[in-house]
Design an enzyme around this catalytic site. Structure first.
Site, PDB file in Angstrom:
ATOM      1  N   SER A  27       0.915  -1.173   0.193  1.00 21.87           N
ATOM      2  CA  SER A  27      -0.105  -0.099  -0.031  1.00 21.87           C
ATOM      3  C   SER A  27       0.826   1.048  -0.014  1.00 21.87           C
ATOM      4  CB  SER A  27      -0.870   0.023   1.408  1.00 21.87           C
ATOM      5  OG  SER A  27      -1.596   1.327   1.548  1.00 21.87           O
ATOM      6  N   TYR A  41      -1.092  -1.312  10.621  1.00 22.25           N
ATOM      7  CA  TYR A  41      -1.247  -1.408   9.284  1.00 22.25           C
ATOM      8  C   TYR A  41      -0.075  -0.977   8.474  1.00 22.25           C
ATOM      9  CZ  TYR A  41      -3.324  -0.976   4.618  1.00 22.25           C
ATOM     10  OH  TYR A  41      -3.543  -1.190   3.110  1.00 22.25           O
TER      11      TYR A  41
END
Length: 258
Positions: free
Chosen positions: A138, A151
């Site tokens: 990401s 995350y």
């Protein structure tokens, strides 16, 4: 006919990979928690593209789940030519106030399952001197992110791990790519419990199909890393190296605080 194994295949980017690779005449092994969704997708793809689709309904955070995936492919005599470690999730919130079990499961899925599956299939690819691995990271991998602390850290791990493997395995004819999408039209924001005021703030949101197309193009080029999104997405990946760390963290904390 090559075979691709895709985790997190029942929706979003994983499902888009399954659809695109079936259209490219790949047999598939689809892994996700929902047996119903996997069965529906497998039936659809096998009928439309005349490919073989196996499903494995597993929660990869459970003990022994990755072993079960590997043992299934071995017992079926399947050669995995392309491994796509796509399964993962995020969780929004102040770390001290988040659910501990959910944070641990995030690490188990985003990092441990990815590393374990890679370690199981990579030696076999080396023996054949062929194969490809795509790990989905990401743009969160490029900087620490307050309120998405675990995350963003997990995605930074995936990015660094994948880039190291790219360098280690080129000599064996194996391609390793880390794909770093920006905001994408998936259930990520809902699953991560983002406040409505923060979810999907970007006006440059990619579709899962766009992410898949750009990722597969980068794999064909032999790239180590691909960032997917509009101009602002690419700028964000550079800012972390240009702005003093405390300044960056202060800006991000204000931006992501609900």
């Amino acid at each position: 006919m090559p075979t691709a194994l895709i985790t997190g295949a029942s929706g979003g980017i994983g499902k888009a990979f399954a659809e695109e690779l079936a259209a490219q005449n790949h047999n598939l092994v689809l892994v996700a928690r929902s047996e119903k969704k996997l069965n529906e997708l497998a039936e659809q793809l096998s009928k439309k593209f005349q490919v073989k689709v196996d499903i494995i309904a597993k929660d990869l955070t459970e003990t022994g789940a990755t072993n079960s995936v590997f043992e299934f492919t071995q017992q079926q005599g399947l050669t995995i030519d392309l491994l796509i470690n796509n399964a993962g999730f995020g969780d929004y919130g102040d770390f001290a106030e988040t659910d501990e079990e959910r944070q641990i499961k995030m690490i188990q899925l985003n990092i441990l399952a990815l590393v374990d599956l890679t370690h199981k299939y990579l030696p076999l690819m080396r023996q054949r001197r062929s194969g490809s691995i795509i790990n989905i990271s990401s743009i969160a991998a490029f900087q620490p992110m307050p309120y998405l602390s675990v995350y963003s850290a997990s995605k930074a791990f995936v990015r660094n791990f994948s880039q190291a493997l790219w360098a280690e395995n080129r000599q064996y004819g194996i391609r390793v790519l880390v794909s770093c999408p920006g905001p994408t039209e998936t259930d990520f924001f809902t699953e991560a419990k983002f406040p409505p005021t923060l979810a999907n703030k970007s006006n440059q949101i990619s579709t899962p199909e766009e992410v898949v197309q750009e990722t597969l193009k980068a794999l064909e080029r032999g790239d180590s890393t691909v960032v997917i999104g509009g101009f602002s997405t690419h700028v964000l990946t550079k800012v972390a190296n240009l702005v003093p760390r405390e300044t960056l963290l202060n800006l991000l904390e204000k931006q992501f605080k609900a």
